[in-house]
Design a protein around this motif. Structure first.
Motif, PDB file in Angstrom:
ATOM      1  N   UNK A  91       0.839  -1.202   0.000  1.00 47.31           N
ATOM      2  CA  UNK A  91       0.000   0.000   0.000  1.00 47.31           C
ATOM      3  C   UNK A  91       0.871   1.248   0.000  1.00 47.31           C
ATOM      4  N   UNK A  92       0.322   2.403  -0.414  1.00 43.26           N
ATOM      5  CA  UNK A  92       1.113   3.627  -0.377  1.00 43.26           C
ATOM      6  C   UNK A  92       1.442   4.009   1.068  1.00 43.26           C
ATOM      7  N   UNK A  93       2.562   4.732   1.288  1.00 43.30           N
ATOM      8  CA  UNK A  93       2.942   5.095   2.657  1.00 43.30           C
ATOM      9  C   UNK A  93       2.001   6.128   3.271  1.00 43.30           C
ATOM     10  N   UNK A  94       2.023   6.204   4.587  1.00 41.89           N
ATOM     11  CA  UNK A  94       1.255   7.181   5.351  1.00 41.89           C
ATOM     12  C   UNK A  94       1.711   8.588   4.949  1.00 41.89           C
ATOM     13  N   UNK A  95       0.771   9.460   4.566  1.00 43.74           N
ATOM     14  CA  UNK A  95       1.121  10.819   4.108  1.00 43.74           C
ATOM     15  C   UNK A  95      -0.069  11.745   4.238  1.00 43.74           C
ATOM     16  N   UNK A  96       0.191  12.992   4.599  1.00 42.17           N
ATOM     17  CA  UNK A  96      -0.870  13.993   4.538  1.00 42.17           C
ATOM     18  C   UNK A  96      -1.296  14.145   3.071  1.00 42.17           C
ATOM     19  N   UNK A  97      -2.599  14.218   2.811  1.00 43.13           N
ATOM     20  CA  UNK A  97      -3.057  14.205   1.418  1.00 43.13           C
ATOM     21  C   UNK A  97      -2.528  15.391   0.621  1.00 43.13           C
ATOM     22  N   UNK A  98      -2.150  16.489   1.321  1.00 43.35           N
ATOM     23  CA  UNK A  98      -1.628  17.656   0.594  1.00 43.35           C
ATOM     24  C   UNK A  98      -0.242  17.397   0.014  1.00 43.35           C
ATOM     25  N   UNK A  99       0.423  16.364   0.518  1.00 44.71           N
ATOM     26  CA  UNK A  99       1.762  16.032   0.001  1.00 44.71           C
ATOM     27  C   UNK A  99       1.709  15.176  -1.259  1.00 44.71           C
ATOM     28  N   UNK A 100       0.509  14.770  -1.659  1.00 46.00           N
ATOM     29  CA  UNK A 100       0.394  13.876  -2.821  1.00 46.00           C
ATOM     30  C   UNK A 100       0.362  14.686  -4.112  1.00 46.00           C
ATOM     31  N   UNK A 101       1.431  14.573  -4.900  1.00 47.23           N
ATOM     32  CA  UNK A 101       1.371  15.222  -6.206  1.00 47.23           C
ATOM     33  C   UNK A 101       0.713  14.255  -7.207  1.00 47.23           C
ATOM     34  N   UNK A 102       0.554  14.719  -8.421  1.00 49.25           N
ATOM     35  CA  UNK A 102      -0.186  13.910  -9.405  1.00 49.25           C
ATOM     36  C   UNK A 102       0.450  12.541  -9.630  1.00 49.25           C
ATOM     37  N   UNK A 103       1.803  12.513  -9.718  1.00 49.84           N
ATOM     38  CA  UNK A 103       2.453  11.223  -9.993  1.00 49.84           C
ATOM     39  C   UNK A 103       2.250  10.241  -8.843  1.00 49.84           C
ATOM     40  N   UNK A 104       2.352  10.749  -7.604  1.00 45.30           N
ATOM     41  CA  UNK A 104       2.163   9.854  -6.451  1.00 45.30           C
ATOM     42  C   UNK A 104       0.739   9.295  -6.440  1.00 45.30           C
ATOM     43  N   UNK A 105      -0.220  10.148  -6.788  1.00 48.39           N
ATOM     44  CA  UNK A 105      -1.612   9.668  -6.805  1.00 48.39           C
ATOM     45  C   UNK A 105      -1.805   8.622  -7.902  1.00 48.39           C
ATOM     46  N   UNK A 106      -1.208   8.879  -9.062  1.00 45.86           N
ATOM     47  CA  UNK A 106      -1.334   7.899 -10.146  1.00 45.86           C
ATOM     48  C   UNK A 106      -0.696   6.576  -9.727  1.00 45.86           C
ATOM     49  N   UNK A 107       0.479   6.647  -9.099  1.00 43.00           N
ATOM     50  CA  UNK A 107       1.152   5.409  -8.673  1.00 43.00           C
ATOM     51  C   UNK A 107       0.287   4.639  -7.669  1.00 43.00           C
ATOM     52  N   UNK A 108      -0.355   5.366  -6.766  1.00 39.14           N
ATOM     53  CA  UNK A 108      -1.204   4.705  -5.767  1.00 39.14           C
ATOM     54  C   UNK A 108      -2.406   4.033  -6.412  1.00 39.14           C
ATOM     55  N   UNK A 109      -3.010   4.719  -7.363  1.00 40.55           N
ATOM     56  CA  UNK A 109      -4.182   4.141  -8.041  1.00 40.55           C
ATOM     57  C   UNK A 109      -3.752   2.944  -8.896  1.00 40.55           C
ATOM     58  N   UNK A 110      -2.586   3.049  -9.525  1.00 39.32           N
ATOM     59  CA  UNK A 110      -2.082   1.897 -10.298  1.00 39.32           C
ATOM     60  C   UNK A 110      -1.862   0.716  -9.355  1.00 39.32           C
ATOM     61  N   UNK A 111      -1.154   0.944  -8.265  1.00 40.77           N
ATOM     62  CA  UNK A 111      -0.770  -0.153  -7.371  1.00 40.77           C
ATOM     63  C   UNK A 111      -1.940  -0.840  -6.698  1.00 40.77           C
ATOM     64  N   UNK A 112      -2.924  -0.063  -6.269  1.00 41.71           N
ATOM     65  CA  UNK A 112      -3.998  -0.654  -5.462  1.00 41.71           C
ATOM     66  C   UNK A 112      -5.336  -0.777  -6.186  1.00 41.71           C
ATOM     67  N   UNK A 113      -5.360  -0.402  -7.459  1.00 43.38           N
ATOM     68  CA  UNK A 113      -6.603  -0.568  -8.213  1.00 43.38           C
ATOM     69  C   UNK A 113      -6.338  -1.169  -9.601  1.00 43.38           C
ATOM     70  N   UNK A 114      -5.517  -0.454 -10.388  1.00 47.53           N
ATOM     71  CA  UNK A 114      -5.379  -0.841 -11.798  1.00 47.53           C
ATOM     72  C   UNK A 114      -4.692  -2.196 -11.974  1.00 47.53           C
ATOM     73  N   UNK A 115      -3.663  -2.468 -11.174  1.00 48.03           N
ATOM     74  CA  UNK A 115      -2.940  -3.740 -11.319  1.00 48.03           C
ATOM     75  C   UNK A 115      -3.888  -4.924 -11.131  1.00 48.03           C
ATOM     76  N   UNK A 116      -4.736  -4.854 -10.116  1.00 47.85           N
ATOM     77  CA  UNK A 116      -5.667  -5.964  -9.869  1.00 47.85           C
ATOM     78  C   UNK A 116      -6.614  -6.140 -11.060  1.00 47.85           C
ATOM     79  N   UNK A 117      -7.094  -5.023 -11.602  1.00 45.40           N
ATOM     80  CA  UNK A 117      -8.022  -5.114 -12.743  1.00 45.40           C
ATOM     81  C   UNK A 117      -7.306  -5.709 -13.968  1.00 45.40           C
ATOM     82  N   UNK A 118      -6.057  -5.263 -14.188  1.00 44.62           N
ATOM     83  CA  UNK A 118      -5.294  -5.804 -15.331  1.00 44.62           C
ATOM     84  C   UNK A 118      -5.116  -7.318 -15.214  1.00 44.62           C
TER      85      UNK A 118
END
Ligand code: NAP
Length: 259
Positions: A91-118
């Motif tokens: 899972x993505x590391x513990x972080x305040x949501x304001x620290x999430x830039x676009x790439x980090x958010x994309x990586x999190x969605x890929x890791x915990x959503x898209x990979x399973x669907x693929x």
């Protein structure tokens, strides 16, 4: 109980340690041929050998990053047409949501959503042809009870859950089930690491941090990964063919709702 899946083939992603490992162990113990996966070569091979020795099953280690296309290809090269797929990832590391830039958010969605669907996209047609398939996604209790600082994890996993809700109904006529296992606090390396961080941040001992956490759990303890693996194997069993599209919380009673 005979789970009725001896001889079935199972890919368990991210399974060299923790909840994935326990799931792989119980599937091997039920007589499945199992692919065990992790990025660390020594650990993945050692886990595969341990499970094979303890269960007598054929266990294939696949050293690969499941988040990548190459990693997924390596899994299917080792076992082209699994009957059982257990999706898991870090899972993505513990972080305040304001620290999430676009790439980090994309990586999190890929890791915990898209990979399973693929991965699901790639396994379902052969499962349909055999009129049997079991898919279990290891998500988190945070799908039902989001945790501040793990917002990306909660959002991506809730997205996966919602995405697969309709897919589960679409695949149900073909003997394929899709379910989600939602862990609360299980005693794995990940939890140990979290407890060390909490202890450091609060200037308390790790034992004090664990005592404070378990005090919030009605069961007054952490979950044993073995309990989790047994539940996963049951959802993959022949007996669970009428259970699909469900979220099974395993959190020692933390979530307070009736539904
Ligand atoms: N334990 C809990 O209390 C708890 C609670 C809620 C949710 N969860 C979720 O449940 C999942 C499993 O947690 P856990 O506690 O079992 O974690 P863990 O003890 O840290 O084990 C993670 C396993 O995944 C493998 N892994 C991680 N990233 C990978 C990748 N990209 N490709 C292939 N393998 C990978 C690791 O091996 P390598 O490092 O060698 O790759 C290891 O075998 C995580 O998504 C976690 O967020 C756990």
């Amino acid at each position: 109980m005979d789970l009725g899946i001896a001889g079935r083939k199972a890919i368990v992603c991210a399974s060299s340690r923790g909840l994935g490992r326990a799931s792989a162990f119980h599937l091997a113990d039920a007589g499945c041929e199992v692919v065990v996966n992790g990025r660390d070569k020594a650990k993945t091979e050692a886990t595969a050998a341990e499970i094979a020795r303890a269960t007598g099953a054929k266990v294939i280690p696949v050293v690969a990053d499941v988040s990548t296309r190459e990693g997924q290809a390596a899994l299917f090269a080792a076992m082209p047409e699994p009957d059982i797929l257990v999706n898991n990832n870090a899972g993505p590391p513990f972080r305040d949501f304001r620290e999430l830039d676009r790439q980090k958010m994309i990586d999190g969605v890929v890791g915990n959503m898209i990979v399973a669907i693929e991965l699901i996209q790639q396994v379902v047609d052969p499962m349909k042809a055999r009129n049997f398939g079991r898919i279990v996604n290891i998500t988190s209790g945070s799908v039902k009870m989001p945790i501040g600082g793990l917002d990306l994890s909660s959002g991506a996993r809730a997205g996966l859950t919602a995405f697969l809700c309709g897919v589960a109904r679409q695949l149900a006529p073909h003997g394929i089930t899709i379910n989600h296992l939602l862990p609360g606090s299980f005693a794995t390396d990940r939890l140990e690491h979290n407890m060390q961080t909490v202890a450091k941040n609060q200037n308390i001992t790790v034992e004090q941090a664990k005592a404070a956490r378990t005090a919030t759990v009605p069961a007054k303890r952490f979950g044993d990964p073995d309990e989790f693996g047994a539940a996963c194997a049951f959802l993959c069993s022949k007996h669970a063919g009428y259970i699909t599209g469900q979220n099974l919380l395993m959190d020692g009673g933390v979530f307070p709702g009736a539904f």
